[in-house]
Design a protein around this motif. Structure first.
Motif, PDB file in Angstrom:
ATOM      1  N   UNK A  56      69.642 113.039 -71.953  1.00 21.47           N
ATOM      2  CA  UNK A  56      70.898 113.644 -71.539  1.00 21.47           C
ATOM      3  C   UNK A  56      71.163 114.905 -72.335  1.00 21.47           C
ATOM      4  N   UNK A  57      72.235 115.605 -71.978  1.00 22.32           N
ATOM      5  CA  UNK A  57      72.543 116.857 -72.659  1.00 22.32           C
ATOM      6  C   UNK A  57      74.026 117.162 -72.552  1.00 22.32           C
ATOM      7  N   UNK A  58      74.498 118.027 -73.428  1.00 20.52           N
ATOM      8  CA  UNK A  58      75.824 118.620 -73.311  1.00 20.52           C
ATOM      9  C   UNK A  58      75.722 120.085 -73.699  1.00 20.52           C
ATOM     10  N   UNK A  59      76.725 120.864 -73.309  1.00 21.78           N
ATOM     11  CA  UNK A  59      76.730 122.304 -73.545  1.00 21.78           C
ATOM     12  C   UNK A  59      78.001 122.710 -74.279  1.00 21.78           C
ATOM     13  N   UNK A  60      77.873 123.679 -75.173  1.00 20.49           N
ATOM     14  CA  UNK A  60      79.026 124.291 -75.824  1.00 20.49           C
ATOM     15  C   UNK A  60      79.317 125.603 -75.096  1.00 20.49           C
ATOM     16  N   UNK A  61      80.460 125.653 -74.416  1.00 21.23           N
ATOM     17  CA  UNK A  61      80.773 126.780 -73.542  1.00 21.23           C
ATOM     18  C   UNK A  61      82.150 127.351 -73.891  1.00 21.23           C
ATOM     19  N   UNK A  62      82.193 128.669 -73.972  1.00 17.90           N
ATOM     20  CA  UNK A  62      83.479 129.346 -74.119  1.00 17.90           C
ATOM     21  C   UNK A  62      84.038 129.631 -72.729  1.00 17.90           C
ATOM     22  N   UNK A  65      87.533 134.420 -70.941  1.00 16.27           N
ATOM     23  CA  UNK A  65      88.517 135.064 -71.817  1.00 16.27           C
ATOM     24  C   UNK A  65      89.305 136.155 -71.086  1.00 16.27           C
ATOM     25  N   UNK A  66      89.039 136.315 -69.795  1.00 16.53           N
ATOM     26  CA  UNK A  66      89.711 137.310 -68.955  1.00 16.53           C
ATOM     27  C   UNK A  66      89.564 138.706 -69.553  1.00 16.53           C
ATOM     28  N   UNK A  67      90.568 139.263 -70.179  1.00 20.00           N
ATOM     29  CA  UNK A  67      90.443 140.617 -70.708  1.00 20.00           C
ATOM     30  C   UNK A  67      89.734 140.663 -72.060  1.00 20.00           C
ATOM     31  N   UNK A  68      89.409 139.486 -72.612  1.00 15.27           N
ATOM     32  CA  UNK A  68      88.733 139.434 -73.902  1.00 15.27           C
ATOM     33  C   UNK A  68      87.227 139.421 -73.767  1.00 15.27           C
ATOM     34  N   UNK A  69      86.536 139.249 -74.883  1.00 15.68           N
ATOM     35  CA  UNK A  69      85.073 139.246 -74.936  1.00 15.68           C
ATOM     36  C   UNK A  69      84.544 137.863 -74.569  1.00 15.68           C
ATOM     37  N   UNK A  70      83.736 137.769 -73.535  1.00 18.46           N
ATOM     38  CA  UNK A  70      83.177 136.486 -73.072  1.00 18.46           C
ATOM     39  C   UNK A  70      81.778 136.262 -73.646  1.00 18.46           C
ATOM     40  N   UNK A  71      81.484 134.999 -73.949  1.00 22.69           N
ATOM     41  CA  UNK A  71      80.139 134.629 -74.410  1.00 22.69           C
ATOM     42  C   UNK A  71      79.510 133.530 -73.558  1.00 22.69           C
ATOM     43  N   UNK A  72      80.324 132.763 -72.823  1.00 24.79           N
ATOM     44  CA  UNK A  72      79.838 131.654 -71.991  1.00 24.79           C
ATOM     45  C   UNK A  72      79.083 130.604 -72.828  1.00 24.79           C
ATOM     46  N   UNK A  73      77.791 130.396 -72.566  1.00 29.00           N
ATOM     47  CA  UNK A  73      77.044 129.320 -73.226  1.00 29.00           C
ATOM     48  C   UNK A  73      76.741 129.674 -74.684  1.00 29.00           C
ATOM     49  N   UNK A  74      77.111 128.764 -75.596  1.00 32.20           N
ATOM     50  CA  UNK A  74      76.910 128.974 -77.033  1.00 32.20           C
ATOM     51  C   UNK A  74      75.870 128.048 -77.646  1.00 32.20           C
ATOM     52  N   UNK A 100      81.586 130.042 -80.613  1.00 30.70           N
ATOM     53  CA  UNK A 100      82.700 130.054 -79.666  1.00 30.70           C
ATOM     54  C   UNK A 100      82.621 128.892 -78.674  1.00 30.70           C
ATOM     55  N   UNK A 101      83.783 128.442 -78.212  1.00 29.23           N
ATOM     56  CA  UNK A 101      83.833 127.439 -77.151  1.00 29.23           C
ATOM     57  C   UNK A 101      83.930 126.019 -77.633  1.00 29.23           C
ATOM     58  N   UNK A 102      83.784 125.083 -76.703  1.00 27.27           N
ATOM     59  CA  UNK A 102      83.883 123.657 -76.994  1.00 27.27           C
ATOM     60  C   UNK A 102      82.807 122.905 -76.211  1.00 27.27           C
ATOM     61  N   UNK A 103      82.526 121.678 -76.658  1.00 27.45           N
ATOM     62  CA  UNK A 103      81.444 120.896 -76.077  1.00 27.45           C
ATOM     63  C   UNK A 103      81.883 120.174 -74.804  1.00 27.45           C
ATOM     64  N   UNK A 104      81.023 120.206 -73.809  1.00 30.93           N
ATOM     65  CA  UNK A 104      81.240 119.442 -72.585  1.00 30.93           C
ATOM     66  C   UNK A 104      80.937 117.973 -72.842  1.00 30.93           C
TER      67      UNK A 104
END
Length: 215
Positions: A56-62, A65-74, A100-104
């Motif tokens: 199995x797996x999980x992803x840390x995703x931000x 951020x709309x007008x901010x800086x996006x990174x998506x998958x961390x 950045x972000x939180x874990x799924x």
């Protein structure tokens, strides 16, 4: 009482020994894709404990951020399961990790199957606009022996916001499955454009009977 204490000490010793040996695996194949991002540096590979494979797996995703800086998958984390289908003391492994972000939640293969290949969703370079690079990942699951029990494993909603999925990697051969990973992550750029995770490699292992020991 004495026997209980001895059992507890012995149990802790076994767990510690397992963790210490987690990097020593018989790697049979390295899996990679052609569409990974160019930014960042590769972290050292990390492996499931001997006798276990990624189920199995999980992803840390931000989030956007709309007008901010996006990174998506961390980052990406693998759940390690033994050959009887039991999670190895809740053991999970990850390599380099963006900040950045939180874990799924964890997505698990069907019982008695393991991760055997992957596809990465990546946004290409945006020139002077905001880059995010890797956005999402998906896998296929199969039984260890290589029989035709295929299941695509994807975390809802199935894709990230930016970019597109590339072709699937090569797959683990019969009598092997994914056992570890290494990630290419760009460190925080301060006031610059952050992309975090850009690329990932996975490692197939057998049961340890054949092949060189790595780690």
């Amino acid at each position: 009482m004495k026997s209980s204490i001895l059992f507890l000490i012995y149990g802790i010793s076994v767990v510690n020994a397992l963790v210490l040996q987690s990097g020593k695996r018989h790697v049979t194949k390295e899996l990679f894709v052609a569409n990974g991002g160019q930014f960042g540096y590769w972290s050292a590979p990390e492996y499931c404990p001997p006798g276990t494979f990624a189920s199995g797996f999980s992803m840390k995703i931000e989030a956007d951020q709309f007008s901010g800086d996006d990174t998506a998958l961390n980052s990406i984390k693998l759940t390690c399961t033994d050959m009887s289908g039991h999670a190895q003391l809740g053991y999970q492994v990850t390599s380099g990790e963006g900040p950045f972000g939180s874990w799924s939640s964890v997505e698990n293969c069907p019982p008695s199957t393991y991760l055997i290949d992957f596809s990465l969703q990546v946004e290409g370079q945006q020139g002077g606009k905001d880059d995010t690079s890797a956005n999402y990942i998906k896998f296929n699951c199969r039984d260890y022996d290589g029989n035709n029990h295929w299941t695509e494993l994807n975390h809802p909603p199935g894709r990230g916001i930016w970019g597109s999925f590339g072709a699937f990697s090569d797959r683990c051969d019969a009598h092997s499955a994914i056992c570890g990973l290494a990630t290419k992550v760009e460190s925080s750029q301060g006031n610059g454009d952050d992309t975090a995770l850009n690329d990932v490699k996975f490692y197939c292992c057998d049961d340890g009977v054949h092949g060189p020991v790595v780690g």
